[in-house]
Design a protein around this motif. Structure first.
Motif, PDB file in Angstrom:
ATOM      1  N   GLU A 212       0.815  -1.048  -0.007  1.00 12.72           N
ATOM      2  CA  GLU A 212       0.015   0.030   0.080  1.00 12.72           C
ATOM      3  C   GLU A 212       1.080   1.090  -0.043  1.00 12.72           C
ATOM      4  N   ALA A 215       2.210   1.933  -3.406  1.00  9.99           N
ATOM      5  CA  ALA A 215       1.082   2.589  -4.176  1.00  9.99           C
ATOM      6  C   ALA A 215       0.792   4.116  -3.972  1.00  9.99           C
ATOM      7  N   GLU A 219       1.233   7.185  -6.487  1.00  9.83           N
ATOM      8  CA  GLU A 219       0.194   8.183  -6.373  1.00  9.83           C
ATOM      9  C   GLU A 219       0.660   9.557  -6.175  1.00  9.83           C
ATOM     10  N   VAL A 232      -5.162  -5.220  -5.131  1.00 10.49           N
ATOM     11  CA  VAL A 232      -6.330  -4.211  -4.826  1.00 10.49           C
ATOM     12  C   VAL A 232      -6.066  -2.639  -5.253  1.00 10.49           C
ATOM     13  N   SER A 233      -4.600  -2.450  -5.201  1.00 11.30           N
ATOM     14  CA  SER A 233      -4.445  -0.901  -5.572  1.00 11.30           C
ATOM     15  C   SER A 233      -4.547  -1.041  -7.276  1.00 11.30           C
ATOM     16  N   ASP A 235      -6.520  -1.116  -9.892  1.00  6.88           N
ATOM     17  CA  ASP A 235      -7.825  -0.294 -10.626  1.00  6.88           C
ATOM     18  C   ASP A 235      -7.611   1.083 -10.150  1.00  6.88           C
ATOM     19  N   ARG A 236      -7.293   1.286  -8.761  1.00  8.56           N
ATOM     20  CA  ARG A 236      -7.349   2.703  -8.346  1.00  8.56           C
ATOM     21  C   ARG A 236      -6.061   3.476  -9.431  1.00  8.56           C
ATOM     22  N   LEU A 237      -5.038   2.555  -9.404  1.00  5.87           N
ATOM     23  CA  LEU A 237      -3.907   3.352 -10.071  1.00  5.87           C
ATOM     24  C   LEU A 237      -4.151   3.507 -11.549  1.00  5.87           C
ATOM     25  N   LYS A 238      -4.999   2.718 -12.310  1.00  7.77           N
ATOM     26  CA  LYS A 238      -5.247   2.777 -13.544  1.00  7.77           C
ATOM     27  C   LYS A 238      -6.115   3.996 -13.958  1.00  7.77           C
ATOM     28  N   ARG A 239      -6.969   4.523 -12.716  1.00 11.88           N
ATOM     29  CA  ARG A 239      -7.708   5.309 -13.100  1.00 11.88           C
ATOM     30  C   ARG A 239      -6.922   6.747 -12.656  1.00 11.88           C
ATOM     31  N   ASN A 240      -5.733   6.767 -12.299  1.00 11.04           N
ATOM     32  CA  ASN A 240      -4.885   8.064 -11.947  1.00 11.04           C
ATOM     33  C   ASN A 240      -4.397   8.589 -13.471  1.00 11.04           C
ATOM     34  N   ARG A 289      -7.938 -10.275  -8.136  1.00 13.12           N
ATOM     35  CA  ARG A 289      -8.792  -9.356  -9.002  1.00 13.12           C
ATOM     36  C   ARG A 289      -8.688  -9.593 -10.526  1.00 13.12           C
TER      37      ARG A 289
END
Lengths: 505, 311
Positions: A212, A215, A219, A232-233, A235-240, A289
């Motif tokens: 974490e 990640a 970010e 778990v991280s 998807d969130r990173l892909k949206r950045n 995931r």
């Protein structure tokens, strides 16, 4: 309170001034700690970061390419191999890389514990501009073994008086500027490097164990390149919008290592039943995931030549699992757990936390096996407990993560894992003469076309006998900030190609 | 002075003896084959551990009788030689310089921050006990103290690294990297030290000498400077000493969260990998450090309150 906010304001002012002066080295973050600088321990860090070189290297597609050796050839009988050194190769201390230094290095590695010690080497000699490796029996996979990080060639000035490695003086495009084990290493471009000059002159590597935190470093823009993101991280990173995420399937399989000599698992029908009871897709979807990581056979698609597309896949089939168990003589007991001759089907499922996903996968397997009437008691220990249990025969079942690219040719791992007597991470209490013969034959066969049917047959045997029950494949996720360009992902994790990364315009 | 220091010197000698034997016995009494553990620590979980363990056993003489090994280990310690780590191969002195050094930097920065925050807030609260500052600082202390360090650390990362972008979320090497982990520790410690200070200050303000000083006409600032600070400082200094010890041994979570190569992190790894020389060296140096810290606290308290103590 006034003072408290005053302190925070002062800190903030200092921080703003500090960020104004941008630090310019390429900041790389990964989970690997530099445990000790001996190549047998941390050679992979120096190989990946392009500090030290091996004779042979590999491109991202898995094809062997030149490293310190520009070319190689073998004699007709396959017993003598000649590796011609790259012209102008120079260590970071300014001394040339000579065949005799390389020969010394290989002899030393062969006496050590790395995979190269398994190669039937009779002698290593310097000859003109080449290193000659003489074998006691033909071994076609020799060049692939010379990709392994334990065979990196270091300058004589790396060694202290006791003969131990005290500094890392390699021959790659980057040299070690400072090394603070276990977590930090700074590199700078080597002036001795004759190839293309690295576009970014300095690299700062920081080991951060927490996924974490890694990640967050990506970010916040603090790190330019971050390796090994938690599922778990991702998807969130892909949206950045500031980050690029690259994912590659790596030749690593999480599998159940079963003791085929134990009364529970000696019957192949039981091993198949356990395989049928596993919901691989569910595990991959929820924990990793990515449902595509369900291991329908031992090797992933990315491992060319070792993935057999027409092999019937391993899938979940609970009724079939129950039928197989009944056929093997296991009947439901009063508490729902199967029993046979008065023995309950209850055993310890051992795993370890070196990879954070293993314990949750083990508990998912525990729940899935329970549906088939099998009681697995999960125990999370140290990674050495599985080899220890293999050695003394006390291991019943272990959930392990097995890497098939220790040598870029999977034969290297197979040869060790399924040999008679098994091995730490391979089979326990299982041996198959046909497979052993195939593996030995593959070891002397150079022609890929001749080898293909043998590889296929080997995979078929493993799929039908299940000495190891595949659970999931693995992937490697790396995140780069968009301010850098030229990032590539190496599924074999031999060389991260930092030297070709540049600042984006 | 001599009578104050002599027991501490004897204490240090005893620490060396006890720590050396205890670390060896405890680490080796843990379940599992030490050679296997060391091999896994050295070569990682992908290696052929059984084969490597045999080499480790031969190299380190782990098959010799335990008493012989203990004797060898104590003999080395008595020559004041901490030896080499059996996992990394580096001299323990170098390991400690790097890793204990990192922790001391972190602990030192946290202590400075906590001294800036805790006693100052406590003084403000204690001077008007029951007032606004007292109540707000009590609320703050309760909240900060009840947050586990990793939650507080993550919150600080979210605020200062992610939203404001002032500090890196993790890393080691520059003072910017130390800011958030030090603040995480400092806030947790200040929560208590502010209350200790507040109670101590409030206690002094109720003391007859305080009333007397005010009655003889001294202005409040002078009373605080001459009488309150010095008297209230004694329990606070003693408590800061305890905090310094807590900091050095208790920062594992914060070190792991922020990627700092500290001694807590190293000690956990050393115990897992059965690295006896590393555990001995760390415990020894930390033990001696605690003796030094408590001795320093005694000296400071003696200076603050020179009246001889008779128990």
């Amino acid at each position: 309170m006034v003072l408290k906010s005053g302190v925070i304001c002062a800190l903030a002012t200092l921080a703003v001034t500090a960020t104004a002066v941008q630090a310019r080295p390429l900041k790389v973050v990964g989970p690997w700690e530099i445990a000790g600088i001996d190549p047998a321990q941390s050679g992979y860090v120096f190989s990946r970061m392009q500090v030290a070189e091996t004779l042979v290297s590999v491109d991202p597609a898995g094809k062997l390419i030149g490293g310190l050796a520009s070319s190689w050839s073998s004699s007709e009988d396959g017993l003598t191999w000649r590796f011609v050194l790259r012209k102008g190769a120079t260590f970071h201390d300014g001394n040339p890389v000579t065949p005799s230094i390389v020969a010394d290095a290989l002899r030393r590695v062969h006496e050590g514990t790395g995979v190269f010690s398994q190669v039937p080497v009779a002698a290593v000699e310097a000859d003109g501009d080449a290193v000659v490796v003489k074998l006691s029996k033909p071994f076609a996979a020799l060049p692939a073994y010379l990709v392994n990080f334990t065979t990196i060639v270091l300058a004589p000035s790396s060694f202290g008086q006791s003969g131990k490695v005290e500094h890392i003086v390699g021959s790659g495009p980057y040299r070690v500027k400072s090394l603070t084990p276990p977590l930090n290493m700074q590199l700078e471009a080597s002036s001795q490097w004759t190839g293309e000059k690295p576009a970014i002159a300095e690299v700062d590597y920081q080991a951060v164990g927490q996924g974490e935190t890694r990640a967050l470093m990506a970010e916040s823009g603090e790190a330019d390149l971050v390796f090994s993101m938690l599922p778990v991280s991702v998807d969130r990173l892909k949206r950045n919008p500031k980050l690029d995420v690259k994912i590659a399937t790596i030749p690593r399989t999480r599998l159940l290592k079963v003791n085929a000599a134990s009364p529970f698992f000696s019957d192949v029908r039981v091993r198949r039943a356990i395989s049928n009871a596993l919901d691989r897709e569910g595990i991959s979807k929820v924990i990793l995931r990515n449902p595509d990581l369900a291991a329908t056979q031992l090797f992933p698609k990315a491992l060319a030549g070792w993935y057999v597309p027409d092999l019937p896949p391993l899938t979940r089939d609970l009724p079939a699992a129950k039928a197989l168990l009944a056929e093997a003589g296991w009947t439901p007991g009063p508490d729902g757990v199967l029993q046979k001759d008065g023995q309950r089907f209850s055993f310890k499922l051992l795993t370890y936390a070196s990879w954070p996903e293993l314990p949750p996968i083990a508990t998912a397997i525990q729940a899935q096996l329970r549906e088939a009437g099998i009681e697995a008691k999960v125990s999370v220990g140290n990674s050495s407990e599985i080899p220890a249990g293999h050695k003394d025969g006390s291991l019943e079942m272990g959930l392990v993560s097995r890497l098939y690219s220790i040598v870029p040719d999977a034969i290297g791992t197979l040869r060790d894992d399924y040999k008679s007597g098994g091995s730490d991470w391979g089979a326990t209490g299982w041996s198959n003469n046909e497979l052993n013969a195939l593996v030995e034959q593959m070891a002397v066969t150079t022609d890929p076309e001749k080898r293909a049917p043998m590889q296929k047959r080997a995979v078929e045997i493993l799929q039908s006998e299940l000495p190891s029950i595949p659970v999931t494949w693995s992937e490697l996720a790396i995140v780069s900030n968009k301010r850098i360009a030229g990032v590539r992902i190496d599924p074999l994790e031999v060389n991260y190609g930092l030297a070709s990364i540049r600042w984006a315009q | 002075m001599g009578r104050l220091l002599l027991p501490r010197v004897l204490q240090a000698g005893l620490v060396i003896l006890v720590v050396g034997v205890l670390c060896f016995v405890l680490v080796r009494a843990l379940p599992g084959d030490a050679a296997m553990r060391i091999a896994a620590g050295r070569y990682g979980p992908d290696a052929n551990i059984t084969e490597a363990a045999e080499n480790v056993r031969r190299e380190l003489g782990l098959d010799r009788p335990l008493l012989v090994q203990l004797g060898g280990s104590l003999g080395q310690l008595l020559r004041l030689d901490l030896g080499h780590s059996v996992v990394t191969g580096l001299p323990i002195t170098k390991e400690l310089r790097i890793q204990l050094g990192a922790t001391l930097w972190l602990a030192g920065s946290a202590l400075v921050l906590t001294i800036l925050i805790g006693p100052a807030v406590g003084l403000a609260a204690g001077l008007r006990s029951g007032g606004f500052a007292d109540r707000v600082s009590l609320g703050g202390a309760v909240i900060l103290r009840s947050l586990p360090p990793f939650v507080l650390g993550l919150l600080l990362i979210l605020l200062f690294a992610m939203n404001l972008g002032w500090f890196p979320p993790a890393g080691y090497g520059t003072w910017r990297d130390l800011a958030l982990p030090a603040l995480t520790l400092a806030l947790g410690l200040a929560a208590i030290s502010s209350r200790v200070t507040r109670d101590s200050v409030a206690g002094v303000m109720r003391a007859p000498y305080f009333t007397f000083a005010r009655l003889k006409g001294l202005p409040p600032a002078v009373v605080v400077r001459r009488h309150v600070l010095r008297n209230a400082a004694i329990p606070v200094i003693a408590y800061l000493g305890l905090q310094a010890i807590y900091l050095i041994e208790g920062v594992v979570v914060v070190e792991t969260l922020f990627g700092i190569p500290g001694i807590g992190h190293a000690l956990v790894h050393a115990v897992i990998a059965r690295d006896v020389p590393m555990v001995q060296g760390t415990a020894l140096v930390m033990g001696l450090l605690f003796v030094v810290i408590t001795a320093a606290v005694d000296l400071i308290c003696h200076w603050l309150d020179p009246r001889p103590k008779r128990a």
